[in-house]
Design an enzyme around this catalytic site. Structure first.
Site, PDB file in Angstrom:
ATOM      1  N   HIS A 400       0.812  -1.234   0.000  1.00  0.00           N
ATOM      2  CA  HIS A 400       0.000   0.000   0.000  1.00  0.00           C
ATOM      3  C   HIS A 400       0.833   1.265   0.000  1.00  0.00           C
ATOM      4  O   HIS A 400       0.300   2.368  -0.047  1.00  0.00           O
ATOM      5  CB  HIS A 400      -0.940   0.033   1.196  1.00  0.00           C
ATOM      6  CG  HIS A 400      -0.339   0.641   2.444  1.00  0.00           C
ATOM      7  ND1 HIS A 400       0.833   0.203   3.008  1.00  0.00           N
ATOM      8  CD2 HIS A 400      -0.753   1.674   3.220  1.00  0.00           C
ATOM      9  CE1 HIS A 400       1.106   0.928   4.084  1.00  0.00           C
ATOM     10  NE2 HIS A 400       0.174   1.830   4.234  1.00  0.00           N
ATOM     11  N   GLY A 403       6.015   2.184   3.314  1.00  0.00           N
ATOM     12  CA  GLY A 403       6.080   1.665   4.682  1.00  0.00           C
ATOM     13  C   GLY A 403       7.135   2.402   5.490  1.00  0.00           C
ATOM     14  O   GLY A 403       8.182   2.797   4.967  1.00  0.00           O
TER      15      GLY A 403
HETATM   16  P1  5GP Z   1      -0.225   4.988   5.639  1.00  0.00           P
HETATM   17  O1  5GP Z   1      -1.576   4.802   5.121  1.00  0.00           O
HETATM   18  O2  5GP Z   1       0.375   3.680   6.082  1.00  0.00           O
HETATM   19  O3  5GP Z   1      -0.067   6.031   6.665  1.00  0.00           O
HETATM   20  O4  5GP Z   1       0.638   5.549   4.435  1.00  0.00           O
HETATM   21  C1  5GP Z   1       0.656   4.993   3.171  1.00  0.00           C
HETATM   22  C2  5GP Z   1       1.934   5.311   2.463  1.00  0.00           C
HETATM   23  O5  5GP Z   1       1.906   6.638   1.969  1.00  0.00           O
HETATM   24  C3  5GP Z   1       3.196   5.293   3.293  1.00  0.00           C
HETATM   25  O6  5GP Z   1       3.672   3.973   3.508  1.00  0.00           O
HETATM   26  C4  5GP Z   1       4.152   6.115   2.457  1.00  0.00           C
HETATM   27  O7  5GP Z   1       4.876   5.303   1.564  1.00  0.00           O
HETATM   28  C5  5GP Z   1       3.235   7.023   1.650  1.00  0.00           C
HETATM   29  N1  5GP Z   1       3.370   8.454   1.976  1.00  0.00           N
HETATM   30  C6  5GP Z   1       3.391   9.043   3.194  1.00  0.00           C
HETATM   31  N2  5GP Z   1       3.476  10.380   3.077  1.00  0.00           N
HETATM   32  C7  5GP Z   1       3.487  10.662   1.747  1.00  0.00           C
HETATM   33  C8  5GP Z   1       3.533  11.876   0.969  1.00  0.00           C
HETATM   34  O8  5GP Z   1       3.572  12.998   1.480  1.00  0.00           O
HETATM   35  N3  5GP Z   1       3.497  11.760  -0.383  1.00  0.00           N
HETATM   36  C9  5GP Z   1       3.434  10.542  -1.007  1.00  0.00           C
HETATM   37  N4  5GP Z   1       3.405  10.509  -2.343  1.00  0.00           N
HETATM   38  N5  5GP Z   1       3.408   9.385  -0.299  1.00  0.00           N
HETATM   39  C10 5GP Z   1       3.423   9.439   1.045  1.00  0.00           C
HETATM   40 MN    MN Z   2      -3.345   5.312   4.607  1.00  0.00          MN
END
Ligand code: 5GP
Ligand code: MN
Ligand code: MN
Length: 477
Positions: A400, A403
């Site tokens: 997803h 990580g």
């Molecule tokens: P989660 O749902 O686990 O918090 O985040 C999902 C994924 O979003 C994270 O594992 C990370 O790879 C990605 N992510 C977090 N912050 C950002 C961001 O500011 N920009 C982008 N493109 N991806 C992000």
């Molecule tokens: Mn998320």
């Protein structure tokens, strides 16, 4: 490497039965050698713990973005046989239907001379931060419909078009939602927060499609090299969080009532066919639909800003797809040659249904569903497609995101928000956040390498690369 783990393929590792007491099936996780340094022993124990739960089928699985979570690891996938299995809020997460959507625009980077103005306007249009409140106020009755219909409700209220509904997982509305199992407290948190982004990891990003790996798939998805895209990451805000909290309490009691032995209280669960299990499912689906409506309203806000500032048409901003990455779903999968009704928990994992699978929109059916994998505010995000291999091996699931490698507090200690903002600014990435602390917690270095994580799922074939997207402007909650 941690003791007791067996490498069984180039990107595949096993936690044998006995890794923790009471496992019914082995654990499996997918990782490259390069990523083994990011493995947390705690997350592996969580993966093994999930294998002790009643009715689990085949394996407790984890994707290469695996890291520690509440009960289940993030990056975890577990399918339970419907008649004998359980449902667990820890396998969904507190942010029910946290998910990602990708929009395309007719713009190219050259059209972004007013990038700062656009970011400022988006920041004004989409409230961000922990308790962010929207200027929209839905009535109790509207909230009820929102929880039953999801995206279709938002579109009916004028926040989008019919194509948007088709281009969401579940068409943006899970069946079986039962708002009756969403408490008063959850509702009161949900009303003012609908149409807001939330805090921390949630973001709204201006991206450019930098590279296309699979032309036919990109064409079907309506994506071209050099195109400006928008990515939205958010979930069900306080409403979903409260649904999780409320039902955890009930399911902790149910765990005792049904004499389920668990190695960790955070795995609280109930049989899928029990009243407690069904109540959680109904409440969770209602929160999931709220999240879809939320991302739809945010999409409308983005369209309003871009039509106003860039002179493009509302309907020329197209929704490629919207995926949920924190959810439990009743699905049918082939298990030992038999079509079997199962409940698939995807906790920080994305559905990756292959060609001609049920629920893949007709215009994408020959390709498979789009899979959206964000990277970080300073690294690549990816668009992939679902595959038959995923249907065979992972109950139609993939990773997803990149990580985490650093917890929020570790990141805050180690990294400086202001420095990161300035460094990214010099490479053309503009960051807008409520304060610099929010940037440190979410720094690119707090995450694994998205390209490495995505190469694992691509090489395994549980989803295949379509395009690479690079950030140009990021709004962080
Ligand atoms: P989660 O749902 O686990 O918090 O985040 C999902 C994924 O979003 C994270 O594992 C990370 O790879 C990605 N992510 C977090 N912050 C950002 C961001 O500011 N920009 C982008 N493109 N991806 C992000
Ligand atoms: Mn998320
Ligand atoms: Mn979330």
């Amino acid at each position: 490497m941690i003791e007791g783990i067996k490498k069984i393929g180039d990107y595949e590792w096993e936690l044998p039965i006995g890794f923790v007491e009471g496992m019914h099936v082995p654990g499996r996780f997918f990782l490259s050698e390069k990523l083994t340094g990011t493995l947390e022993e705690g997350a592996l124990h969580q993966l093994a713990n999930v294998a002790t739960m009643p009715g689990i089928i085949r394996n407790s699985l984890a994707m290469p973005d695996i890291h520690w979570g509440y009960g289940f690891p993030i990056g975890g996938v577990a399918a339970f046989e419907y008649e004998s299995g359980v449902i667990s809020p820890g396998g969904v997460g507190f942010d029910i239907n946290c998910g990602v959507r990708l929009l395309t625009t007719p713009l190219t980077p050259g059209d972004l001379i007013k990038k700062k103005e656009i970011l400022d306007a988006l920041y004004d249009a989409v409230p961000v931060g922990v308790g962010a409140r929207s200027s929209l106020r839905f009535s109790e009755k509207q909230l009820e419909t929102m929880m039953t219909e999801g995206t279709a409700f938002a579109v009916g209220e004028g926040f989008g078009n019919k194509d948007d509904i088709l281009h969401c997982e579940e068409q943006g509305g899970m069946k079986g939602a039962e708002p009756a199992f969403v408490s008063k407290k959850a509702r009161s948190r949900g009303v003012p927060q609908c149409g807001t982004l939330g805090a921390g990891n949630h973001f709204l990003e201006i991206q450019v499609a930098q590279e296309i790996y699979d032309e036919p798939a990109a064409k079907a998805y309506g994506l071209e090299k050099g195109q400006i895209c928008m990515m939205v990451h958010c979930g069900s805000r306080g409403l979903g969080h409260q649904v999780c909290t409320d039902h955890l309490q009930i399911l902790e009691q149910a765990t005792r009532k049904y004499h389920i032995n668990l190695p960790d209280k955070q795995l609280a669960c109930a049989p899928l066919t029990s009243p407690e299990g069904k109540a959680y499912y109904g409440g969770m689906a209602a929160a999931a639909n709220y999240a879809w409506a939320n991302r739809q309203i945010i999409t409308h806000q983005i369209r309003s800003v871009l039509t106003r500032l860039c002179g493009i048409a509302y309907d020329d901003i197209r929704l490629v797809y919207d995926v949920a990455h924190n959810v439990a779903k009743i699905e049918e999968h082939d298990v030992d040659g038999k079509r079997t009704k199962v409940c698939v928990h995807r906790k920080g994992a994305t559905r990756a249904f292959g060609p001609d699978c049920q629920d893949v929109p007709p215009d994408y059916a020959h390709i498979g569903q789009p899979v959206i994998i964000p990277g970080s505010m300073g690294s690549s995000s990816y668009l992939l497609k679902g595959t038959d291999v995923a249907m065979d091996r992972t109950f139609g699931s993939t990773c997803h995101g990149a990580g985490r490698v650093l917890s929020r507090s570790q990141a805050k200690k180690k990294l400086q928000g202001k420095t990161i903002r300035e460094t990214l600014g010099r490479s053309g990435i503009m960051i807008k956040a409520p304060h610099d602390g929010a940037i440190a917690e979410e720094a690119p270095d707090a995450y694994k390498s998205s390209s490495e994580v995505v190469s694992v799922v691509h090489n395994l074939g549980i989803s295949r690369l379509v395009a690479r997207l690079e950030p140009l402007g990021v709004i962080k909650g």
